[in-house]
Design an enzyme around this catalytic site. Structure first.
Site, PDB file in Angstrom:
ATOM      1  N   TYR A 113       0.902  -1.308  -0.322  1.00 39.97           N
ATOM      2  CA  TYR A 113      -0.084   0.036   0.145  1.00 39.97           C
ATOM      3  C   TYR A 113       1.108   1.303  -0.041  1.00 39.97           C
ATOM      4  CZ  TYR A 113      -5.101  -1.863   0.882  1.00 39.97           C
ATOM      5  OH  TYR A 113      -5.907  -2.080   0.460  1.00 39.97           O
ATOM      6  N   ASP A 166     -12.737  -9.341   3.903  1.00 38.99           N
ATOM      7  CA  ASP A 166     -13.319  -9.422   3.292  1.00 38.99           C
ATOM      8  C   ASP A 166     -13.817 -10.986   3.136  1.00 38.99           C
ATOM      9  OD1 ASP A 166     -13.361  -6.168   2.719  1.00 38.99           O
ATOM     10  OD2 ASP A 166     -13.615  -6.962   0.762  1.00 38.99           O
TER      11      ASP A 166
HETATM   12  C1  IPM Z   1      -9.923  -1.663   4.335  1.00 39.54           C
HETATM   13  C2  IPM Z   1     -10.581  -0.519   2.634  1.00 39.54           C
HETATM   14  C3  IPM Z   1      -9.717   0.331   2.248  1.00 39.54           C
HETATM   15  C4  IPM Z   1      -8.296  -0.575   2.340  1.00 39.54           C
HETATM   16  C5  IPM Z   1      -9.655   0.792   0.958  1.00 39.54           C
HETATM   17  C6  IPM Z   1     -10.733   1.557   0.764  1.00 39.54           C
HETATM   18  C7  IPM Z   1      -8.711   1.474   0.335  1.00 39.54           C
HETATM   19  O1  IPM Z   1     -11.303  -1.752   1.616  1.00 39.54           O
HETATM   20  O2  IPM Z   1      -9.848  -0.874   4.733  1.00 39.54           O
HETATM   21  O3  IPM Z   1     -10.920  -2.763   3.991  1.00 39.54           O
HETATM   22  O4  IPM Z   1      -7.787  -1.388   0.900  1.00 39.54           O
HETATM   23  O5  IPM Z   1      -7.510  -1.014   3.622  1.00 39.54           O
HETATM   24 MG    MG Z   2     -10.778  -4.171   2.172  1.00 34.62          MG
END
Ligand code: IPM
Ligand code: MG
Length: 368
Positions: free
Chosen positions: A146, A256
């Site tokens: 990231y 997720d």
């Molecule tokens: C999360 C989200 C974020 C991430 C996005 C919105 C930048 O998906 O908090 O998991 O990738 O970290």
């Molecule tokens: Mg996410």
């Protein structure tokens, strides 16, 4: 009487609706557990873009407000209205990622809990998870692909290329490993570290470092999985897992997946924490694991539980108001036990009462 100060950032979509319910809970627990809490609201995300003529999703005033608070209670950001803006000022990339980095919130705790009475809401067969499950994902949040550099697009031999860089320093792995081992000590004492050590250099460093840190936690049973296998194993049998620790990108994906198999994104809170200070208090940002859900925003049907449980985590980790946090978690359990269901967790079974956002909020407040 302890005085606390929190910055409330409702954001976009369902954010303001579910935040409204969390604010009612704040009032009740403050009175009941004898502390004072000031909660000032600030603009963030699309709401901030609208107010600033698409200049920034994270205004100076919001950042200052967060800086002078003990914690941030965050709703959600983003929506179709702002998707065509330049990436750097889009709500997610321009507000959430900078907030995490600015405050050094390297430890992201995402509990994936499938309540035994909500197994019908999970896409996994009931027979595989008769008692639900409870897995804590500890995701490294300020490093990895990231944030590594270079991160750019350029031309090479007349062709466009895009580059992201995955970097982990030993110290970054050590500190997140400590958080994960300590979390496991407070739970079922099992930690699974997830990497891609069969391919990636930085996953090899990840694994070596976690093995090294493990020496300080002989009471915790450590295992390792490659991320592709972890994605399978979580679906196959989530109850096997207690705490999972992983890097930024893998944690984004696995959390997720965990949220999906737990039944509803609307139930899951999260905490993003920095280093604790000497009294064990920790500045943090607390937000529902789900997004802004623009498709159901403004209808009063969103589940406020993730926001309310995020508030409970805030009280626990940043304000050390443990009794208040316990009472919120118990009230949520009780409301579910008494059959209250927003649409996302409603199965139509006997004894279930379908309610909207405010109805669920009220059911929880009554049980505090
Ligand atoms: C999360 C989200 C974020 C991430 C996005 C919105 C930048 O998906 O908090 O998991 O990738 O970290
Ligand atoms: Mg996410």
């Amino acid at each position: 009487m302890p005085q606390h100060r929190i910055a409330v950032l409702p954001g976009d979509g369902i954010g303001p609706e579910v935040m409204g319910e969390a604010r009612k809970v704040i009032e009740v627990v403050a009175a009941r557990f004898d502390f004072a809490i000031s909660s000032e609201e600030f603009l963030v995300g699309g709401a901030a873009l609208d107010a600033t003529g698409n200049t920034t999703p994270l205004p100076e005033e919001t950042l200052n407000g967060c800086e002078s608070s003990d914690a941030i209670l965050f709703g959600s950001v983003g929506g179709p209205k702002w998707e065509e803006l330049p990436p750097d000022i889009q709500p997610e990339r321009g507000a959430l990622l900078p907030l995490r980095k600015h405050f050094g919130l390297f430890a992201n705790l995402r509990p994936g809990v499938c309540h035994p009475s909500l197994i019908d809401a999970s896409p996994v067969k009931n027979s595989l998870i008769p008692d639900g499950f409870n897995v804590l994902c500890v995701r490294e949040l300020t490093g990895g692909i990231y944030f590594g550099s270079p991160k750019e697009r350029r031309e090479e031999n007349g062709e466009e290329v895009a580059i992201d860089t995955m970097v982990y320093r030993r110290s970054e792995i050590e500190r997140i490993a400590h958080v994960a081992f300590q979390a496991a000590q407070g739970r079922r004492k099992k930690l699974c570290s997830v990497d891609k050590a069969n391919v990636l250099q930085n996953s090899r460093l990840w694994r070596e470092t976690v093995v090294e840190v493990a020496k300080g936690y002989p009471d915790v049973e450590l295992s390792h999985l490659y991320v592709d296998n972890a994605a399978m194993q979580l679906i196959r049998y989530a109850p096997d897992y207690d705490v999972i620790v992983t890097g930024n990108l893998f944690g984004d994906i696995l959390s997720d997946e965990m949220a999906m198999i737990s039944g509803s994104l609307g139930m899951l809170p999260s905490a993003s924490l920095g280093e604790p200070d000497e009294d064990g208090r920790n500045f943090g940002l607390y937000e529902p694991s789900g997004g802004s859900a623009p498709d159901i925003a403004g209808q009063g049907i969103a589940n406020p539980i993730a926001q309310i449980l995020s508030l409970a985590m805030l009280l626990r980790y940043s304000l050390a108001e443990t009794a208040a946090a316990d009472s919120i978690e118990a009230a949520v359990e009780k409301a579910i036990g008494d059959g209250f269901r927003t649409g996302d967790i409603f199965s139509g079974a006997e004894g279930e009462k379908q309610v909207g956002t405010a109805g669920m909020g009220a059911a929880i407040v009554e049980r505090l």
